[in-house]
Design an enzyme around this catalytic site. Sequence first.
Site, mmCIF file in Angstrom:
data_model
loop_
_atom_site.group_PDB
_atom_site.id
_atom_site.type_symbol
_atom_site.label_atom_id
_atom_site.label_comp_id
_atom_site.label_asym_id
_atom_site.label_seq_id
_atom_site.Cartn_x
_atom_site.Cartn_y
_atom_site.Cartn_z
ATOM 1 N N LYS A 62 1.064 -1.727 11.367
ATOM 2 C CA LYS A 62 0.355 -0.519 10.914
ATOM 3 C C LYS A 62 -0.863 -0.260 11.808
ATOM 4 O O LYS A 62 -1.136 0.866 12.199
ATOM 5 C CB LYS A 62 -0.054 -0.671 9.448
ATOM 6 C CG LYS A 62 1.147 -0.574 8.504
ATOM 7 C CD LYS A 62 0.833 -1.023 7.079
ATOM 8 C CE LYS A 62 2.124 -1.034 6.250
ATOM 9 N NZ LYS A 62 1.925 -1.558 4.890
ATOM 10 N N GLN B 30 -2.574 -4.301 1.324
ATOM 11 C CA GLN B 30 -1.217 -4.810 1.573
ATOM 12 C C GLN B 30 -0.728 -5.641 0.379
ATOM 13 O O GLN B 30 -1.405 -6.567 -0.060
ATOM 14 C CB GLN B 30 -1.216 -5.652 2.858
ATOM 15 C CG GLN B 30 0.155 -6.118 3.281
ATOM 16 C CD GLN B 30 1.090 -4.966 3.662
ATOM 17 O OE1 GLN B 30 0.706 -4.025 4.355
ATOM 18 N NE2 GLN B 30 2.319 -5.035 3.198
ATOM 19 N N ASP C 281 -1.009 5.052 0.429
ATOM 20 C CA ASP C 281 0.283 4.479 0.039
ATOM 21 C C ASP C 281 0.951 5.317 -1.056
ATOM 22 O O ASP C 281 2.137 5.156 -1.327
ATOM 23 C CB ASP C 281 0.091 3.048 -0.491
ATOM 24 C CG ASP C 281 0.285 1.999 0.593
ATOM 25 O OD1 ASP C 281 1.035 2.275 1.548
ATOM 26 O OD2 ASP C 281 -0.297 0.911 0.468
#
Length: 281
Positions: A52, A96, A119
């Site tokens: 990422k 994460q 997200d």
Amino acid sequence: MAELIDGKALAAEIRQAAALRVKSLNERGKTVGLAVIIVGNDPASRVYVNNKKKACAEVGIESFEYALSEDTTQDELLALIEKLNHDDRVDGILCQLPLPKHLNADAVIDSISPDKDVDGFHAVNVGRLSLNKQGMRPCTPAGVMRMLQSKGIEVEGKHCVVIGRSNIVGKPAAVMLINAGATVTVCNSKTKNLSEITRQADILIAAVGRPGFVTADMVKDGAVVIDVGINRDENGKLCGDVDFDTVKEKASYITPVPGGVGPMTIAELIENTVLSAELKA
Ligand code: NAP
């Protein structure tokens, strides 16, 4: 023989377009930033975070990594997120997953400002998706929808079968397909006669987490097959949920693993971060 939907190439196009948008924001004095939080030493999480950050660097997004120790407390994590919620350099916050067991992931996700929730997991964004209103969309199903669109695959009026009902893939994928006018069946581990259902699918989406789970006998001739799974086979090789070699002979379109939905997920994360910065600017 199925046509391949090349997620790697499509993701590169999305990143290229995002880079131009970042440049235009920079010219107006706005930098674009993504805060990435990783707790503990999970090797898979480390790989995802590095990928990422690499994608961010490629398009000109500044990434701020917060690598926290395994024994970080809930209060410490929430305090960091609170600080990032108010940091103007930060347009997106990503924590994460999975988090270590002693941390409450739902509370952590819901502590992120919905406008920085790149997200798309916050309850507010889940609600916005459900109501088909503008909001941050979860990256993996958004990537799936974009892959269908890229090939001009019509969703409206189609029977779409989603295997898997997780909050990050199966469920939001089903909602996106409903919003796009499809007839949707969502299957899970308790579903009876799974193959009978999957054989009715015009578009079959596998998000199970089991190597080679979808076999050719579960697929209708000419179906579109999207493989979300990221697994390791018995030789440690990366593979999806679909038995690619046999299913590709029956499907009209198919996504590979690797090089399918995986890169699209990161491209959609970039897209969400740029969108958040644009909305702020
Ligand atoms: P998950 O939370 O473990 O969900 C798996 C789903 O599959 C569950 O809903 C489960 O049903 C269902 N399932 C399990 N066995 C089944 C069976 N025999 N028949 C029908 N359904 C069954 O996993 P996830 O997070 O959604 O991820 C799924 C896969 O996608 C994993 O391989 C993951 O690594 C991959 N993934 C890829 C990306 C990407 O970027 N490409 C992103 C996220 C995840 P129950 O709910 O009844 O248990």
